[in-house]
Each structure stands twice: as structure tokens, then as C-alpha cells.
Write a protein that holds these residues in place. Sequence first.
Motif, PDB file in Angstrom:
ATOM      1  N   LEU A  98       0.878  -1.207   0.049  1.00  0.00           N
ATOM      2  CA  LEU A  98       0.261   0.061  -0.254  1.00  0.00           C
ATOM      3  C   LEU A  98       0.817   1.147   0.115  1.00  0.00           C
ATOM      4  O   LEU A  98       2.276   1.383   0.373  1.00  0.00           O
ATOM      5  CB  LEU A  98      -0.868   0.387   1.026  1.00  0.00           C
ATOM      6  CG  LEU A  98      -1.721   0.860   1.441  1.00  0.00           C
ATOM      7  CD1 LEU A  98      -3.388   0.197   0.388  1.00  0.00           C
ATOM      8  CD2 LEU A  98      -2.501   1.100   2.940  1.00  0.00           C
ATOM      9  N   PRO A 100       1.894   4.331   1.399  1.00  0.00           N
ATOM     10  CA  PRO A 100       1.888   5.188   3.151  1.00  0.00           C
ATOM     11  C   PRO A 100       0.779   6.144   2.870  1.00  0.00           C
ATOM     12  O   PRO A 100       1.032   7.509   1.650  1.00  0.00           O
ATOM     13  CB  PRO A 100       3.335   5.174   2.846  1.00  0.00           C
ATOM     14  CG  PRO A 100       4.330   4.819   2.176  1.00  0.00           C
ATOM     15  CD  PRO A 100       2.955   4.324   1.268  1.00  0.00           C
ATOM     16  N   THR A 104      -2.046   8.535   8.126  1.00  0.00           N
ATOM     17  CA  THR A 104      -1.456   7.551   8.563  1.00  0.00           C
ATOM     18  C   THR A 104       0.219   7.833   9.733  1.00  0.00           C
ATOM     19  O   THR A 104      -0.252   7.373  11.209  1.00  0.00           O
ATOM     20  CB  THR A 104      -0.661   6.082   8.031  1.00  0.00           C
ATOM     21  OG1 THR A 104      -2.423   5.786   7.258  1.00  0.00           O
ATOM     22  CG2 THR A 104      -0.357   4.825   8.438  1.00  0.00           C
ATOM     23  N   GLY A 129       0.448  -6.470   9.914  1.00  0.00           N
ATOM     24  CA  GLY A 129      -0.083  -6.036   8.221  1.00  0.00           C
ATOM     25  C   GLY A 129       1.289  -4.412   7.858  1.00  0.00           C
ATOM     26  O   GLY A 129       0.622  -3.347   7.778  1.00  0.00           O
ATOM     27  N   THR A 130       2.104  -5.004   8.227  1.00  0.00           N
ATOM     28  CA  THR A 130       2.962  -3.942   8.153  1.00  0.00           C
ATOM     29  C   THR A 130       3.541  -3.010   6.835  1.00  0.00           C
ATOM     30  O   THR A 130       4.033  -2.003   6.380  1.00  0.00           O
ATOM     31  CB  THR A 130       4.319  -3.868   8.772  1.00  0.00           C
ATOM     32  OG1 THR A 130       5.454  -3.350   8.546  1.00  0.00           O
ATOM     33  CG2 THR A 130       5.582  -4.831   7.630  1.00  0.00           C
ATOM     34  N   GLY A 131       2.985  -4.011   5.921  1.00  0.00           N
ATOM     35  CA  GLY A 131       3.455  -4.109   4.210  1.00  0.00           C
ATOM     36  C   GLY A 131       4.486  -2.606   3.982  1.00  0.00           C
ATOM     37  O   GLY A 131       5.139  -3.494   3.913  1.00  0.00           O
ATOM     38  N   CYS A 134       6.162   1.394   6.372  1.00  0.00           N
ATOM     39  CA  CYS A 134       5.992   2.540   7.331  1.00  0.00           C
ATOM     40  C   CYS A 134       6.332   2.878   8.098  1.00  0.00           C
ATOM     41  O   CYS A 134       7.326   3.941   8.977  1.00  0.00           O
ATOM     42  CB  CYS A 134       5.735   3.882   5.868  1.00  0.00           C
ATOM     43  SG  CYS A 134       3.414   3.145   6.045  1.00  0.00           S
ATOM     44  N   ILE A 135       5.214   2.603   9.002  1.00  0.00           N
ATOM     45  CA  ILE A 135       4.832   2.762  10.748  1.00  0.00           C
ATOM     46  C   ILE A 135       6.218   2.878  11.109  1.00  0.00           C
ATOM     47  O   ILE A 135       6.240   3.439  12.103  1.00  0.00           O
ATOM     48  CB  ILE A 135       3.390   2.441  10.870  1.00  0.00           C
ATOM     49  CG1 ILE A 135       2.439   2.465  10.375  1.00  0.00           C
ATOM     50  CG2 ILE A 135       3.226   2.828  12.280  1.00  0.00           C
ATOM     51  CD1 ILE A 135       0.928   1.891  10.202  1.00  0.00           C
ATOM     52  N   ASN A 196      -2.454  -0.689  10.595  1.00  0.00           N
ATOM     53  CA  ASN A 196      -3.256  -0.029   9.894  1.00  0.00           C
ATOM     54  C   ASN A 196      -3.587  -0.393   8.968  1.00  0.00           C
ATOM     55  O   ASN A 196      -3.744  -1.564   7.786  1.00  0.00           O
ATOM     56  CB  ASN A 196      -2.602   1.013   9.046  1.00  0.00           C
ATOM     57  CG  ASN A 196      -3.537   1.947   7.756  1.00  0.00           C
ATOM     58  OD1 ASN A 196      -5.253   1.876   7.227  1.00  0.00           O
ATOM     59  ND2 ASN A 196      -2.696   2.493   7.181  1.00  0.00           N
ATOM     60  N   PRO A 197      -5.058  -1.477  10.060  1.00  0.00           N
ATOM     61  CA  PRO A 197      -5.415  -3.161   9.015  1.00  0.00           C
ATOM     62  C   PRO A 197      -6.469  -2.348   8.027  1.00  0.00           C
ATOM     63  O   PRO A 197      -6.429  -1.608   7.047  1.00  0.00           O
ATOM     64  CB  PRO A 197      -6.261  -3.447   9.385  1.00  0.00           C
ATOM     65  CG  PRO A 197      -6.632  -2.466  11.072  1.00  0.00           C
ATOM     66  CD  PRO A 197      -5.863  -1.232  10.686  1.00  0.00           C
ATOM     67  N   PRO A 198      -6.553  -4.079   6.706  1.00  0.00           N
ATOM     68  CA  PRO A 198      -7.534  -3.623   5.676  1.00  0.00           C
ATOM     69  C   PRO A 198      -8.250  -3.174   5.844  1.00  0.00           C
ATOM     70  O   PRO A 198      -9.685  -4.013   5.931  1.00  0.00           O
ATOM     71  CB  PRO A 198      -6.898  -4.956   4.883  1.00  0.00           C
ATOM     72  CG  PRO A 198      -6.277  -5.260   5.625  1.00  0.00           C
ATOM     73  CD  PRO A 198      -6.129  -4.621   6.994  1.00  0.00           C
ATOM     74  N   ALA A 220      -4.488  -5.418   1.206  1.00  0.00           N
ATOM     75  CA  ALA A 220      -3.896  -4.500   2.048  1.00  0.00           C
ATOM     76  C   ALA A 220      -5.173  -3.347   2.053  1.00  0.00           C
ATOM     77  O   ALA A 220      -5.434  -2.566   3.239  1.00  0.00           O
ATOM     78  CB  ALA A 220      -2.876  -3.545   0.891  1.00  0.00           C
TER      79      ALA A 220
HETATM   80  N1  GLN Z   1       1.145  -0.168   7.905  1.00  0.00           N
HETATM   81  C1  GLN Z   1       1.085   0.050   5.994  1.00  0.00           C
HETATM   82  C2  GLN Z   1       0.461   1.417   6.146  1.00  0.00           C
HETATM   83  O1  GLN Z   1      -0.227   1.614   6.987  1.00  0.00           O
HETATM   84  C3  GLN Z   1       0.137  -1.112   5.442  1.00  0.00           C
HETATM   85  C4  GLN Z   1      -1.024  -0.971   5.913  1.00  0.00           C
HETATM   86  C5  GLN Z   1      -2.085  -1.901   5.028  1.00  0.00           C
HETATM   87  O2  GLN Z   1      -1.503  -2.476   4.598  1.00  0.00           O
HETATM   88  N2  GLN Z   1      -3.157  -2.227   5.131  1.00  0.00           N
HETATM   89  O3  GLN Z   1       0.581   1.816   4.988  1.00  0.00           O
END
Ligand code: GLN
Length: 289
Positions: A98, A100, A104, A129-131, A134-135, A196-198, A220
Amino acid sequence: MSEAVKIWKILDILKVTEELFAKNNISKPRLNAELLLCGALKTKRINLYLDFEKPLNETELAVYRSMVKRRINREPLQYILGEAEFYGLKFFINRSVLIPRQETELLVDKTLEIISTQRLENPKILDIGTGSGCISIAAASRVLCSIRAIDISREAVKTAQANSDLNNTSSRIEFIQKDFINDNESFNGYNLVISNPPYIAEFEINTLEPEVKDYEPKSALSDNSDGLSFYRKIFETAIQTIEPLTVLLETGDGKKEKVEELVQQYGIKNYTFHKDLLNIERVLEINII
Ligand code: GLN
């Protein structure tokens, strides 16, 4: 005799691209044109202004044209450029993660605030869900902490690791591929759980901009259900912890009521919603004591 080839100067090509983008309903057409040209020329925006009269060579022109084509197909700028900025840091971005979002950043602010007000020393943090990472990376760039960051996507984990190396946070974060919904992940031993969940419901996907729905990873954006699956699983896991725990979760625009209802269903009493700059309830904070 060689054929006359049109010479494109920076100023002229920006103008033409801006018009083309505007015609194709790309928002902020001038900015898009400038940022893509910076990417093609590998230069900073200020240099475009200093070199308005400079002609592009053939290679630069070819690279730029292919970028413009992708943008007209509504591919997001950050995927074309391969990078994005978040919390003042640079991140590598590709279609496995995703992009950023600025909103967020509030989740990072709150994470740092809690570490400071609770006087946590080298806190243990779980990022679900760190993707792109970024966080976690933004937090770890500011404070000593030990983070476990998980994501279902192997490609995302690879990207997050590269971003952590880029931002010198590798000694503070461990990235692991894991399916949070189906594999058990206990919250015991953590001071903080962040995510930051889907949260987009399956039926809402069609209402999103093409940049989002056609390019960003589905897993995501949405849980392919009502957009609440991650909150359920997180609340269910949080109430089983044996030690005090703070949970910080991003919530979507207009989702507060549904999420709050769920918080109450799980018998969680100690919670607050924090508003973002647009006055939207963006971060849910839960304290398990
Ligand atoms: N943690 C990542 C972000 O905040 C990805 C979140 C996600 O893929 N839902 O951008």
C-alpha cells in the motif's frame, strides 16, 4: 540528411503534459508532470525551474514518455517513481505494498506519544500488516524500541526490510511473513500493538479511485468481507493478554460507529478515538489494564 527531430525543452514538455493530464482527469496535473519529469531526469524539482530552457535528450524523453503513459492509465505516481515519502523519510514502493498515506502519520505520532508518556524503555511493539514498513520504520527512526512487524505478503516483507535498511532501523525491527487472521499471534509480552488494517469493505471497493482499486494490493485494502475482520481478531486477542497493553489502530472515514460497537461487544471499556487534521476519527486507542 537527417530528419529534423523536435527538440523538447523542460518548460514546453511540462506545459504539454499538464494539459494532457488535465484532459485525462488526473488531479494536480502540473505537480504530476513535474514529479514525473524529476523521476525521469533523476533530479530535484528546483532544478526544473533553474533549467527551464534545457532540452531533453532522446533517452530522457523516452523514459519520461513511458512514465506519462502509465500515469494516464491512472497508475499512482508513487508506483511509477518507485518511492514515496512518509514521516519525512523515503520509502521504496512497489505494487506489493500500500502507498503510505499522510493520515497514517497520526498513528506514528500516537505511538511515540505513548512511549513517552508511559515512559516505556525499549518497548516491545507488534505491527500487524506492516506493508512497506512505514509505521514501524518511522517510529524506530525516532526512538529505541524492539518491533516485530508481520505481513501476509512475502513481497511486502521484502520491501519493508529494504526500507528498514534504507532508513537504518534494521537493528530495531524484525520483519516476518505471517497471516494474522489464520495463524495465532499472541499479544503477551508486548507493550504496544499497532496496525493500519485493511478496513475497506468488499462492497466499497468499486467506489474507490482507479489509482487505488486498479493498482494497490487488494489484501492491503480490504478483508474481502465487511472491513471489520482485523478489528475482531485484534480485539479478541487483546482481551486475552495477561499484562497491560496499549493497542493503536487506524480507522477509516465514517467507520467509527461500527468499530466502536465492536469494541463494546468485546467488553473493552478503556478506549479513545483520536482525530486527524481533517477532523476524522482516525486512530483508535485501547488500553487493556
Ligand atoms: N502498514 C502499512 C501502512 O500503513 C500498510 C497497511 C496496509 O497494507 N493495510 O501503510
